[in-house]
Design a protein around this motif. Structure first.
Motif, short mmCIF file in Angstrom:
data_model
loop_
_atom_site.label_atom_id
_atom_site.label_comp_id
_atom_site.label_asym_id
_atom_site.label_seq_id
_atom_site.Cartn_x
_atom_site.Cartn_y
_atom_site.Cartn_z
N GLY A 1 -3.73 29.37 -9.45
CA GLY A 1 -5.16 29.63 -9.31
C GLY A 1 -5.83 28.68 -8.35
N ASN A 2 -5.50 27.39 -8.44
CA ASN A 2 -6.09 26.40 -7.53
C ASN A 2 -5.56 26.56 -6.12
OD1 ASN A 2 -7.98 24.57 -9.04
ND2 ASN A 2 -6.20 24.39 -10.38
N LYS A 3 -4.28 26.85 -6.00
CA LYS A 3 -3.66 27.01 -4.67
C LYS A 3 -4.27 28.21 -3.94
CE LYS A 3 0.96 27.54 -2.58
NZ LYS A 3 0.88 28.92 -2.03
N LYS A 4 -4.38 29.32 -4.62
CA LYS A 4 -4.94 30.53 -4.01
C LYS A 4 -6.38 30.31 -3.59
CE LYS A 4 -5.80 35.44 -4.89
NZ LYS A 4 -5.74 36.54 -5.88
N TYR A 5 -7.16 29.64 -4.45
CA TYR A 5 -8.57 29.40 -4.13
C TYR A 5 -8.70 28.50 -2.90
CZ TYR A 5 -13.57 28.81 -5.00
OH TYR A 5 -14.93 28.82 -4.89
N ALA A 6 -7.86 27.47 -2.83
CA ALA A 6 -7.91 26.57 -1.67
C ALA A 6 -7.57 27.32 -0.39
CB ALA A 6 -6.96 25.41 -1.89
N GLU A 7 -6.56 28.17 -0.44
CA GLU A 7 -6.15 28.94 0.74
C GLU A 7 -7.26 29.87 1.21
OE1 GLU A 7 -1.33 29.08 -0.22
OE2 GLU A 7 -2.62 30.79 -0.71
#
Length: 314
Positions: free
Chosen positions: A53-59
């Protein structure tokens, strides 16, 4: 101006342009924000959801962020080494969900001493950090206890499936539960650290079903849904699920489905800190002020509201 002078002037101009391009590239690289994310383990769906969830949001939202993610592999010494590596890389902000408080506190202090802002997620360490974000485990444990007191009409024997020993979430979910059943007729007759893993819960429950015969156990309180589902698996195999009420924590989709099927009595949602983790880390990196503690709300899910919750878990 002679041809030689013109060529020399052109050469200087080209060299200057090349230097400017080089400087521009260096400036762009310097503007990138390096954020480290130390996850204690990826052996559980809740923690995978936190990372993804955090990785996708950052991308999708922070093109100027380089997010470096490490997996402690359920080993505190491995996670300590991961954080040391992130410190050496010069991360601007450290996001960390520590496996255990005691083991990770010294290396988090090292990060703070190095001028790195630290965001603890879900579990805490034993020192103040820049920001802690997560739900409150103590009230969740207490609510689970009170739910069972009511569901069992104030009497019964309970098996408690605890999480990782020494983790702040484990301590609080246990202490809250003890408070929730205090003064009632409920009694915890067996307890074990099952490390938040379904397979560990299955094995422990199988042993306890040999120890306690039919009618001798009325409830199972599991510190997360994976262990609750493991308890259900063991109870079903022994044909004893009908005599035991099982309660979990987290809010997995398959836990919601188990409630709808009448197998799980209740669960308490525990937000997996995404995208809140990276949002807070980014704000800190940009120099914005964030409260020292950010509390994410949880919710009790049972037969009364399961229809509206199906499909909303992770």
């Amino acid at each position: 101006m002679s041809l030689k002078q013109n060529l020399k002037k052109a050469g200087i101009a080209l060299a200057g342009a090349a230097a400017l391009i080089a400087m521009s590239g260096a400036s762009f690289a310097a503007d990138n924000i390096l954020i480290g994310f130390s996850q204690g383990t990826l052996n559980h769906p809740w923690r995978v959801a936190m990372v993804d969830g955090n990785k996708k949001y950052a991308e999708e939202h922070y093109k100027d962020v380089e997010l470096v993610i490490t997996d402690g592999q359920n080993d505190s010494s491995k996670q300590v080494a991961d954080v040391e590596s992130l410190i050496a890389r010069g991360v601007k902000v450290l996001m960390i969900s520590p496996l255990t408080s005691d083991a990770l506190t010294p290396v988090v202090q090292q990060a703070l001493d190095a001028g790195i802002q630290v965001v603890t997620m879900d579990r805490k360490v034993n020192i103040p950090v820049t920001v802690h974000v997560g739900a409150l485990n103590l009230p969740i444990g207490e609510a689970a206890g009170k739910f069972l007191v009511k569901a069992l009409d104030n009497k019964g024997k309970v098996i408690e499936l605890q999480g990782t020993g020494g983790a702040s979430a484990t301590v609080d979910r246990h202490d809250g539960f003890v408070k929730g059943i205090e003064g009632s007729g409920l009694e915890v007759v067996a307890s074990q650290n099952c490390d938040y893993l379904r397979e560990n819960a299955v094995k422990f429950m199988e042993d306890q079903l040999q120890r306690f015969g039919p009618g001798e156990i009325q409830a199972v309180y599991a510190h997360n849904d994976e262990m609750a589902l493991g308890a259900i698996q063991a109870l079903e195999a022994a044909n004893r699920l009908g005599e035991v009420k099982v309660v979990g924590v987290d809010g997995q989709n398959n836990a919601f489905e188990a409630i709808a099927a009448g197998k799980l009595a209740a669960t308490f949602t525990y937000p997996y800190v995404a995208p809140e983790g990276i949002e807070i880390a980014y704000k800190l990196a940009k120099g914005e002020k964030v409260d020292a503690e950010v509390v994410l709300p949880g919710k009790q899910i049972d037969a009364t509201n399961i229809k509206e919750m199906l499909g909303t878990g992770f």
